[in-house]
Design a protein around this motif. Structure first.
Motif, short mmCIF file in Angstrom:
data_model
loop_
_atom_site.label_atom_id
_atom_site.label_comp_id
_atom_site.label_asym_id
_atom_site.label_seq_id
_atom_site.Cartn_x
_atom_site.Cartn_y
_atom_site.Cartn_z
N LYS A 1 0.83 -1.19 0.00
CA LYS A 1 0.00 0.00 0.00
C LYS A 1 0.87 1.25 0.00
O LYS A 1 1.92 1.28 0.62
N GLU B 1 -4.46 1.93 11.11
CA GLU B 1 -3.52 0.87 10.73
C GLU B 1 -2.14 1.10 11.33
O GLU B 1 -1.52 0.17 11.85
N TYR C 1 -3.05 10.18 6.24
CA TYR C 1 -2.58 9.00 5.52
C TYR C 1 -1.06 8.98 5.58
O TYR C 1 -0.41 9.93 5.17
N HIS D 1 -1.32 4.48 4.50
CA HIS D 1 -1.93 3.72 5.59
C HIS D 1 -2.71 4.68 6.47
O HIS D 1 -2.25 5.79 6.75
#
Length: 104
Positions: free
Chosen positions: A4, A11, A44, A7
């Motif tokens: 990814k 997470e 993020y 995150h």
């Protein structure tokens, strides 16, 4: 680390075993930590952000540095990432061996 690109704070907090509020606090204390935010303000984290968070965690929790001391150490030490990676690998190995011992 993972496949990814970004995150969520949930997470990342789970990865590190800390509360999301601590991640938000560290963001205010460490200028180098700048997760991406969308229009709603949702954070993020990139893999580079997570590496920095692991370094902060190692310095503050494992080594007992103050926040000011951790900031200074991050500014001075280029090899800190190697140390953090080594500690992570050793911790994972210890967990594996403990589970193997229980199995036997």
């Amino acid at each position: 680390m993972t496949e990814k690109l970004y995150h969520s704070i949930g997470e990342v907090s789970e990865m590190l075993g800390v509360n999301p509020s601590l991640l938000r606090f560290w963001e205010t204390e460490f200028p180098a930590l700048k997760p991406h935010k969308n229009k709603k303000g949702t954070r993020y984290y990139t893999d580079a952000d997570i590496d920095l968070l692991r370094q902060i965690y190692h310095l503050t929790r494992d080594c007992g540095y103050t926040l000011e001391g951790a900031r200074e150490r991050l500014r001075q030490d280029n090899n800190l990432d190697d140390t953090v990676q080594l500690v992570k690998t050793l911790t994972e190995t210890r967990q594996f061996l403990a589970s193997l011992k229980e199995y036997l």
